[in-house]
Design an enzyme around this catalytic site. Structure first.
Site, PDB file in Angstrom:
ATOM      1  N   GLN A   1      10.147  17.270  65.987  1.00 29.29           N
ATOM      2  CA  GLN A   1      11.349  17.563  67.113  1.00 29.29           C
ATOM      3  C   GLN A   1      11.431  18.739  67.321  1.00 29.29           C
ATOM      4  O   GLN A   1      11.533  19.883  66.659  1.00 29.29           O
ATOM      5  CB  GLN A   1      12.206  16.547  67.125  1.00 29.29           C
ATOM      6  CG  GLN A   1      13.268  16.349  68.465  1.00 29.29           C
ATOM      7  CD  GLN A   1      14.637  15.878  68.004  1.00 29.29           C
ATOM      8  OE1 GLN A   1      15.192  15.879  67.253  1.00 29.29           O
ATOM      9  NE2 GLN A   1      14.936  14.694  68.917  1.00 29.29           N
TER      10      GLN A   1
ATOM     11  N   TYR B   1       7.304  37.492  75.024  1.00 26.74           N
ATOM     12  CA  TYR B   1       5.821  37.020  74.039  1.00 26.74           C
ATOM     13  C   TYR B   1       4.962  37.075  75.001  1.00 26.74           C
ATOM     14  O   TYR B   1       3.841  37.942  74.245  1.00 26.74           O
ATOM     15  CB  TYR B   1       5.631  35.339  73.052  1.00 26.74           C
ATOM     16  CG  TYR B   1       5.286  35.169  72.213  1.00 26.74           C
ATOM     17  CD1 TYR B   1       5.107  35.646  71.085  1.00 26.74           C
ATOM     18  CD2 TYR B   1       3.447  34.489  72.395  1.00 26.74           C
ATOM     19  CE1 TYR B   1       3.857  35.382  70.090  1.00 26.74           C
ATOM     20  CE2 TYR B   1       2.406  34.403  71.252  1.00 26.74           C
ATOM     21  CZ  TYR B   1       3.158  35.134  70.558  1.00 26.74           C
ATOM     22  OH  TYR B   1       2.536  34.830  69.600  1.00 26.74           O
TER      23      TYR B   1
ATOM     24  N   GLU C   1       2.399  23.074  60.241  1.00 25.52           N
ATOM     25  CA  GLU C   1       1.737  23.009  59.009  1.00 25.52           C
ATOM     26  C   GLU C   1       2.839  21.755  58.231  1.00 25.52           C
ATOM     27  O   GLU C   1       4.312  21.804  57.963  1.00 25.52           O
ATOM     28  CB  GLU C   1       2.864  24.511  58.011  1.00 25.52           C
ATOM     29  CG  GLU C   1       2.357  24.671  56.616  1.00 25.52           C
ATOM     30  CD  GLU C   1       2.632  24.699  55.981  1.00 25.52           C
ATOM     31  OE1 GLU C   1       3.187  24.221  54.398  1.00 25.52           O
ATOM     32  OE2 GLU C   1       4.486  24.831  56.153  1.00 25.52           O
TER      33      GLU C   1
ATOM     34  N   LYS D   1      10.583  15.388  61.017  1.00 25.76           N
ATOM     35  CA  LYS D   1      11.202  14.123  61.631  1.00 25.76           C
ATOM     36  C   LYS D   1      11.407  14.033  60.506  1.00 25.76           C
ATOM     37  O   LYS D   1      11.035  13.718  59.010  1.00 25.76           O
ATOM     38  CB  LYS D   1      10.411  13.574  62.529  1.00 25.76           C
ATOM     39  CG  LYS D   1      10.315  13.718  63.930  1.00 25.76           C
ATOM     40  CD  LYS D   1       9.283  12.256  64.777  1.00 25.76           C
ATOM     41  CE  LYS D   1      10.108  11.365  64.761  1.00 25.76           C
ATOM     42  NZ  LYS D   1      10.549  11.083  65.849  1.00 25.76           N
ATOM     43  N   SER D   2      13.084  12.711  60.498  1.00 25.35           N
ATOM     44  CA  SER D   2      13.503  12.886  59.010  1.00 25.35           C
ATOM     45  C   SER D   2      12.325  11.705  58.780  1.00 25.35           C
ATOM     46  O   SER D   2      12.738  11.090  57.524  1.00 25.35           O
ATOM     47  CB  SER D   2      14.780  11.829  59.507  1.00 25.35           C
ATOM     48  OG  SER D   2      14.695  11.175  60.086  1.00 25.35           O
TER      49      SER D   2
ATOM     50  N   ALA E   1      10.670  13.506  56.076  1.00 27.09           N
ATOM     51  CA  ALA E   1      11.311  14.392  55.375  1.00 27.09           C
ATOM     52  C   ALA E   1      11.782  13.415  53.946  1.00 27.09           C
ATOM     53  O   ALA E   1      12.221  13.718  53.090  1.00 27.09           O
ATOM     54  CB  ALA E   1      12.343  14.783  56.543  1.00 27.09           C
TER      55      ALA E   1
ATOM     56  N   THR F   1       0.711  24.881  66.416  1.00 23.08           N
ATOM     57  CA  THR F   1       0.010  24.922  64.563  1.00 23.08           C
ATOM     58  C   THR F   1       0.900  24.639  63.870  1.00 23.08           C
ATOM     59  O   THR F   1       2.057  24.770  63.892  1.00 23.08           O
ATOM     60  CB  THR F   1      -0.462  25.696  64.341  1.00 23.08           C
ATOM     61  OG1 THR F   1      -2.211  26.549  64.944  1.00 23.08           O
ATOM     62  CG2 THR F   1      -1.191  25.399  63.112  1.00 23.08           C
TER      63      THR F   1
END
Length: 191
Positions: free
Chosen positions: A157, A173, A138, A112-113, A116, A136
């Site tokens: 997002q 997967y 990071e 999300k800005s 950031a 998960t």
């Protein structure tokens, strides 16, 4: 592949359990009316929240970071509404939301800005077709100062890309027994 809209996201969450718990709108305030980092359904994505479960990286053991032999002792476990990430360090968390990705969908996660613009970067690898679990997260603190992450508020997002009907993957997967299938809680590296 085409990006999917809010209508599609709501339908898939409600009818197929793709996201749980699910917020059909965009939440911008908590129950007391205080502004928060938004979460929920947006025009072409879904803003996820992180839980109160954090693993904060420290180098108290002066170890080398090795993804094949990761030392779990390099983290301090914290359960809180706020996580303070040390300067130039990182923390792991997980989404509150549990995802069940359809076979014909790939999900890309972007930070999300709000974070950031403060030098806090969120990194998540794609959610692959037929993967399921808590994501998960990071968080990298790229600043020389401590940085704060808020639990129960928006942190990233998710963008949903759907394959054309004649171009659905041959191997998902789940088909290849991915090592992070069904993960719950903050999951450390596996080899």
């Amino acid at each position: 592949m085409s990006i999917k809209s809010d209508r599609w996201i709501r339908h898939m969450a409600k009818q197929h359990g793709m996201i749980a718990p699910f917020e059909p709108g965009q939440i911008k305030q908590n129950t007391t009316g205080q502004r928060i980092v938004s979460y929920g359904t947006s025009s072409y994505g879904y803003d996820v929240r992180c839980s109160r479960e954090f693993k904060i990286f420290t180098n108290i053991n002066s170890t080398i970071v090795d993804p094949k032999q990761f030392d779990n002792g390099s983290f301090i476990d914290v359960e809180s509404d706020v996580c303070i990430i040390p300067p130039n360090s990182f923390a792991l968390a997980r989404t509150i939301e549990y995802f069940r990705i359809p076979r014909n969908v790939l999900v890309i996660c972007l930070g999300k800005s709000t974070y950031a613009r403060c030098g806090i970067i969120v990194n998540v690898t794609p959610l692959e077709p037929e993967w399921e679990g808590h994501v998960t997260l990071e968080f990298s603190n790229t600043t020389p100062l401590p940085a704060r992450i808020y639990a129960n508020e928006g942190v990233a997002q998710m963008l949903f890309l759907q394959a054309d009907p004649d171009d659905v993957c041959e191997t998902s997967y789940r088909d290849r027994n991915g090592k992070y299938q069904g993960q719950t809680g903050v999951t450390l590296p596996r080899t």
